[in-house]
Design a protein around this motif. Structure first.
Motif, mmCIF file in Angstrom:
data_model
loop_
_atom_site.group_PDB
_atom_site.id
_atom_site.type_symbol
_atom_site.label_atom_id
_atom_site.label_comp_id
_atom_site.label_asym_id
_atom_site.label_seq_id
_atom_site.Cartn_x
_atom_site.Cartn_y
_atom_site.Cartn_z
ATOM 1 N N UNK A 213 17.295 10.557 -2.385
ATOM 2 C CA UNK A 213 16.524 11.802 -2.480
ATOM 3 C C UNK A 213 15.050 11.517 -2.733
ATOM 4 N N UNK A 214 14.599 10.314 -2.377
ATOM 5 C CA UNK A 214 13.216 9.908 -2.618
ATOM 6 C C UNK A 214 12.362 10.216 -1.393
ATOM 7 N N UNK A 215 11.321 11.014 -1.580
ATOM 8 C CA UNK A 215 10.494 11.483 -0.462
ATOM 9 C C UNK A 215 9.426 10.453 -0.102
ATOM 10 N N UNK A 216 9.883 9.324 0.379
ATOM 11 C CA UNK A 216 8.991 8.257 0.834
ATOM 12 C C UNK A 216 9.523 7.682 2.138
ATOM 13 N N UNK A 217 8.623 7.088 2.917
ATOM 14 C CA UNK A 217 8.967 6.328 4.114
ATOM 15 C C UNK A 217 8.255 4.981 4.056
ATOM 16 N N UNK B 49 0.818 -1.220 0.000
ATOM 17 C CA UNK B 49 0.000 0.000 0.000
ATOM 18 C C UNK B 49 0.850 1.268 0.000
ATOM 19 N N UNK B 50 0.502 2.195 -0.888
ATOM 20 C CA UNK B 50 1.179 3.478 -1.007
ATOM 21 C C UNK B 50 0.172 4.570 -0.673
ATOM 22 N N UNK B 51 0.435 5.298 0.402
ATOM 23 C CA UNK B 51 -0.494 6.299 0.919
ATOM 24 C C UNK B 51 0.059 7.697 0.645
ATOM 25 N N UNK B 52 -0.819 8.605 0.271
ATOM 26 C CA UNK B 52 -0.439 9.985 -0.034
ATOM 27 C C UNK B 52 -0.587 10.863 1.207
ATOM 28 N N UNK B 53 0.514 11.463 1.619
ATOM 29 C CA UNK B 53 0.483 12.414 2.736
ATOM 30 C C UNK B 53 -0.393 13.619 2.410
ATOM 31 N N UNK C 276 4.556 5.740 2.685
ATOM 32 C CA UNK C 276 3.972 7.071 2.639
ATOM 33 C C UNK C 276 4.774 7.914 1.667
ATOM 34 N N UNK C 277 4.110 8.482 0.687
ATOM 35 C CA UNK C 277 4.778 9.414 -0.220
ATOM 36 C C UNK C 277 4.463 10.826 0.258
ATOM 37 N N UNK C 278 5.508 11.606 0.498
ATOM 38 C CA UNK C 278 5.345 12.934 1.086
ATOM 39 C C UNK C 278 5.192 13.948 -0.048
ATOM 40 N N UNK C 279 3.989 13.975 -0.622
ATOM 41 C CA UNK C 279 3.681 14.855 -1.749
ATOM 42 C C UNK C 279 2.823 16.010 -1.275
#
Length: 354
Positions: free
Chosen positions: A281-285, A10-14, A42-45
């Motif tokens: 440099x990828x804004x994910x956790x 699962x990929x969740x959008x912040x 979590x993608x920090x978009x």
């Protein structure tokens, strides 16, 4: 593990959680409660520009942290040693083989630089208008804040780590609110209201050397740590769950493994899954659940078992941010989750007790 496994994670959008998007909250609930995973990426978009900006912030942590480990001598690093587990010190260098391994006859082969909320020597609490806060930060019960002894050899490290730490505060606050909304908890601030500048939040930048980097001097250190070191297995970190509320993890090399659930049976543990490797440099956790949220929700959210294996080829670096609540917060099932499994109020536990 196949590549398809990561595609199914699962990929969740912040950004969508921050805007209270109902579909994203439903996806969050599915990821944590109904899916076979129980954790998510979590993608920090935050907005059109923020993904690249936060990605640059993450890269600065890797760059400055790597410089500390790779360019400083052992004697230079030892000037900043942080004694774990004995006192609530504020942070610093944890040498190789000092990490608690969690299992008998296993040795954790990792070194790290740790910190809590950084307090400048002459800084005053802006929120402390009523003088209710003890300004002696060494007496903070959870070790939540302190003055960090930053390495003068890497001056950029302080700013890079603190910017990342403060961004994690924002992300954690949104997630605390979202976790409550996803479960339709009556009090949407049930978790978030216990999250403050005094909360138990620690950050670690961790280096895991590969097997080729383990020289004779390090072997001598290992033998000093355990009488049975000849029979002990070297790992990154043994299987465990974290005691706070949730943990953010970012890794640049394979090594982190998380345990899924067995099918639809949420009470049985499933197979191990290798966590995604991310660009620096990828804004994910990867976001995993810790013991505190499991206690609050009476097991509706399950703490995620995880471990770290020694990297096979290149050394591994990772960034970890533990997100807890205030030390005195009573971490027991909320009224929404009290049922036949457990009676509310039988045993009171605080965040610091977990």
């Amino acid at each position: 593990m196949s590549t398809n496994e990561h595609l199914n994670l699962p990929l969740i959008s912040y950004r969508r959680l921050k805007s209270n998007d109902e579909e994203e909250l439903a996806r969050l609930k599915y990821a944590l409660v109904d899916s076979e995973y129980g954790f998510f990426q979590l993608v920090v978009d935050d907005d059109s520009d923020d993904t690249s900006k936060f990605g640059k912030d993450i890269k600065r942590v890797y760059d400055s942290g790597r410089k500390f480990f790779k360019e400083l001598s052992e004697d230079e690093k030892k000037q900043y040693v942080h004694t774990q587990y004995e006192t609530f010190e504020t942070g610093g260098y944890v040498p190789l083989f000092e990490e608690y391994a969690y299992k008998a006859n296993e040795i954790a082969c990792v070194e790290s630089f740790d910190l809590v909320r950084d307090i400048e020597e002459n800084e005053k609490d802006e929120e402390d208008e009523n003088n209710e806060t003890d300004d002696d930060f060494t007496k903070q019960p959870s070790g939540a804040r302190g003055r960090i002894d930053w390495p003068v050899e890497v001056p950029e490290m302080k700013n890079a780590f603190n910017i990342f730490y403060r961004k994690c505060d924002e992300i954690a606050r949104v997630l605390f609110l979202s976790f409550a909304k996803a479960l339709s908890i009556k009090d949407e601030r049930a978790f978030e209201k216990h999250f403050s500048r005094d909360s138990h939040c620690a950050m670690r930048f961790m280096r895991y050397p590969n097997n080729d980097n383990n020289n004779n001097n390090n072997n001598d250190k290992k033998k000093n740590k355990s009488k049975s070191s000849d029979d002990a297995k070297e790992v990154g970190v043994s299987e465990h769950t974290d005691f706070e509320m949730m943990t953010f993890l970012h890794q640049n090399e394979r090594g982190l493994y998380v345990k899924k659930r067995r099918g639809k049976n949420r009470d049985e543990e499933g197979e191990w899954m290798s966590a995604p490797v991310l660009q620096e440099d990828e804004a994910k956790f990867l976001v995993i659940i810790s013991d505190g949220l499991e206690a609050f929700t009476n097991g509706t959210y399950k703490a995620t078992p995880h471990r770290v294996e020694r990297p096979e080829n290149r050394e591994r670096f990772s960034i970890v941010r533990f997100n807890g609540v205030n030390a005195e917060t009573q971490v027991n099932p909320l009224p929404d989750f009290v049922g036949a499994k457990r009676k509310r109020g039988e045993a009171m536990t605080t965040q610091l007790d977990l």
